[in-house]
Design a protein around this motif. Structure first.
Motif, PDB file in Angstrom:
ATOM      1  N   HIS A   1       0.805  -1.224   0.000  1.00 24.86           N
ATOM      2  CA  HIS A   1       0.000   0.000   0.000  1.00 24.86           C
ATOM      3  C   HIS A   1       0.839   1.276   0.000  1.00 24.86           C
ATOM      4  N   GLN A   2       2.161   1.137  -0.065  1.00 25.42           N
ATOM      5  CA  GLN A   2       3.014   2.324  -0.043  1.00 25.42           C
ATOM      6  C   GLN A   2       2.988   3.098  -1.362  1.00 25.42           C
TER       7      GLN A   2
ATOM      8  N   GLY B   1      -2.526   0.881   5.861  1.00 27.47           N
ATOM      9  CA  GLY B   1      -3.160  -0.281   5.260  1.00 27.47           C
ATOM     10  C   GLY B   1      -2.467  -1.575   5.660  1.00 27.47           C
ATOM     11  N   PHE B   2      -3.208  -2.673   5.577  1.00 31.67           N
ATOM     12  CA  PHE B   2      -2.689  -3.982   5.960  1.00 31.67           C
ATOM     13  C   PHE B   2      -3.213  -5.029   4.973  1.00 31.67           C
ATOM     14  N   HIS B   3      -2.919  -6.286   5.238  1.00 27.60           N
ATOM     15  CA  HIS B   3      -3.280  -7.388   4.333  1.00 27.60           C
ATOM     16  C   HIS B   3      -2.665  -7.201   2.948  1.00 27.60           C
TER      17      HIS B   3
ATOM     18  N   MET C   1      -8.308  -0.196   5.605  1.00 26.64           N
ATOM     19  CA  MET C   1      -7.653  -0.093   6.896  1.00 26.64           C
ATOM     20  C   MET C   1      -6.753   1.138   6.908  1.00 26.64           C
ATOM     21  N   GLY C   2      -6.508   1.677   8.095  1.00 24.72           N
ATOM     22  CA  GLY C   2      -5.812   2.944   8.165  1.00 24.72           C
ATOM     23  C   GLY C   2      -4.471   2.890   8.846  1.00 24.72           C
ATOM     24  N   MET C   3      -4.281   3.735   9.835  1.00 21.40           N
ATOM     25  CA  MET C   3      -3.042   3.713  10.613  1.00 21.40           C
ATOM     26  C   MET C   3      -2.945   2.409  11.400  1.00 21.40           C
ATOM     27  N   THR C   4      -4.103   1.870  11.752  1.00 18.82           N
ATOM     28  CA  THR C   4      -4.197   0.588  12.437  1.00 18.82           C
ATOM     29  C   THR C   4      -5.203  -0.280  11.695  1.00 18.82           C
ATOM     30  N   PRO C   5      -5.307  -1.565  12.033  1.00 19.21           N
ATOM     31  CA  PRO C   5      -6.294  -2.433  11.374  1.00 19.21           C
ATOM     32  C   PRO C   5      -7.729  -2.199  11.842  1.00 19.21           C
TER      33      PRO C   5
END
Length: 395
Positions: free
Chosen positions: A153-154, A179-181, A229-233
């Motif tokens: 997501h970068q 973002g995650f996953h 998702m944001g700064m956290t999940p």
């Protein structure tokens, strides 16, 4: 060529050994309840065409002992003769911040940088680091590679990842959307491109990773440009036990009116909300059973869950302009035909026409022939993606 993938939790080590010539996992296992009573080693592998599953109870006092148990088993089963048989070890690391946008060979400098990310992922990065440090001690001669959930997501533009908060929060504290996953989103995006027989960099996709944790990604020309998702999940979709999007002022309201502490609110939003908060159950299969029996709260939970997804499909379609395919993955996304139908119903205005029969049959392509947007169901394989990225990093 063999690559070992490690996913270390605070009291567990998940692992998979891949033969990269065949791209298949030779063995998948879990060391659980490390430094606790009832610690055990669970694993499964194929022998002579027969699936073998075993559970061994044994005392594991720390991650290094857990890793030793893994290597002992791999040797006993003749998957490896010596640690030097491994081409590399790939480690899942949840948070790489802005520093890491690619799989990275781990040395002392990289490890120190990963430790700097602990404030951004206090529940995950410390456990990931523990596994890395144990592996670096036990398998010193083997290259170690960190593969980050946030890396894919970068490529988000700043107007997508920045929050409308004081700039100093971003510049000094790193407050932004990460973002995650990402490993899963990237893997299924590549699989979708292969299925559609088109280069990934020509495709616009909306990928939906739906499990107990859930997120979506808008992928333009093969690159992530937004994610739920944001700064956290915690941000984004309604999940098994996480609230997803909510008015941040609710936190202040609960603190003022009920006297909740920060930790109590944190626990409630992460572990007592989502499906569980609405109907008391976070397992989607159980929620369906409750709903089928007429439980109104379970029916409401399902309606809320699918509605939130549908809203993001609309939003990401607007962002992308053209969508080639929706891609469902994750435990729920791959197996819940009812949910997929609900998420895609009445979206003909967006070019989405789902085929109910194909969907019920769990086919890979579940859209009608005339649908302008493909709707695909693709099984994710985060461990294989980590193995592939680790191998490429070392080569």
């Amino acid at each position: 060529m063999k690559v070992l993938v490690l996913n270390s939790g605070s009291s567990s080590i998940k692992y998979a050994l891949f033969d990269m010539d065949t791209q298949f996992a030779q063995i998948i296992g879990l060391i659980e309840r490390i430094a606790e009573s009832g610690s055990a080693h669970k694993y499964q592998y194929s022998s002579g065409g027969i699936e073998q599953k075993q559970i061994i109870s044994l005392a594991i006092n720390n991650h290094q002992q857990g890793l030793q148990a893994v290597f002992t088993l791999l040797s006993e089963l003749n998957f490896i003769q010596d640690i030097s048989d491994l081409f590399c070890i790939g480690h899942r690391v949840v948070h790489g911040g802005e520093k890491f946008c690619q799989p990275t060979l781990i040395d002392s400098t990289v490890l120190a940088e990963i430790k700097k990310m602990i404030p951004l992922a206090p529940l995950h990065n410390p456990a990931n680091i523990t596994g890395i440090e144990a592996a670096m001690v036990y398998a010193q001669s083997v290259p170690q590679v960190a593969v980050f959930d946030t890396a894919f997501h970068q490529t988000m533009p700043d107007y997508a990842f920045r929050y409308a908060v004081p700039t100093s929060w971003y510049a000094e504290q790193g407050v932004r959307r990460y973002g995650f996953h990402g490993t899963s989103h990237f893997y299924v995006a590549k699989q979708a491109a292969q299925y559609l027989n088109k280069p990934l960099n020509t495709l616009n996709l909306i990928t939906l990773h739906l499990g107990n944790g859930a997120s979506m990604a808008a992928i333009a020309s093969g690159k992530s440009i937004d994610t739920t998702m944001g700064m956290t999940p915690l941000e984004g979709l309604m999940m098994g036990t996480r609230s997803g999007d909510l008015d941040p002022a609710i936190i202040f309201y609960l603190s003022r009116t009920l006297g909740f502490t920060q930790n109590e609110i944190d626990n409630a939003l992460n572990k007592q909300s989502g499906l569980k908060g609405v109907c008391g159950e976070n397992d989607m299969r159980a929620v369906h059973k409750m709903a089928d029996k007429g439980d109104q709260q379970a029916q409401l939970a399902l309606a809320m869950y699918s509605y939130r997804i549908k809203k993001y499909i609309g939003a990401y379609t607007a962002v992308l302009g053209r969508v080639d395919a929706l891609v469902f993955t994750g435990g729920i996304g791959e197996h819940d035909a009812w949910l997929r139908e609900q998420c895609c119903s009445d979206l003909s205005i967006l070019g989405v026409e789902i085929d109910v029969e194909k969907n019920q049959q769990q086919q890979r392509e579940i859209n009608q022939v005339e649908s302008l947007v493909k709707v695909l169901v693709i099984a994710t394989n985060e461990e294989l993606e980590i193995a592939q990225q680790a191998e490429c990093c070392v080569r």
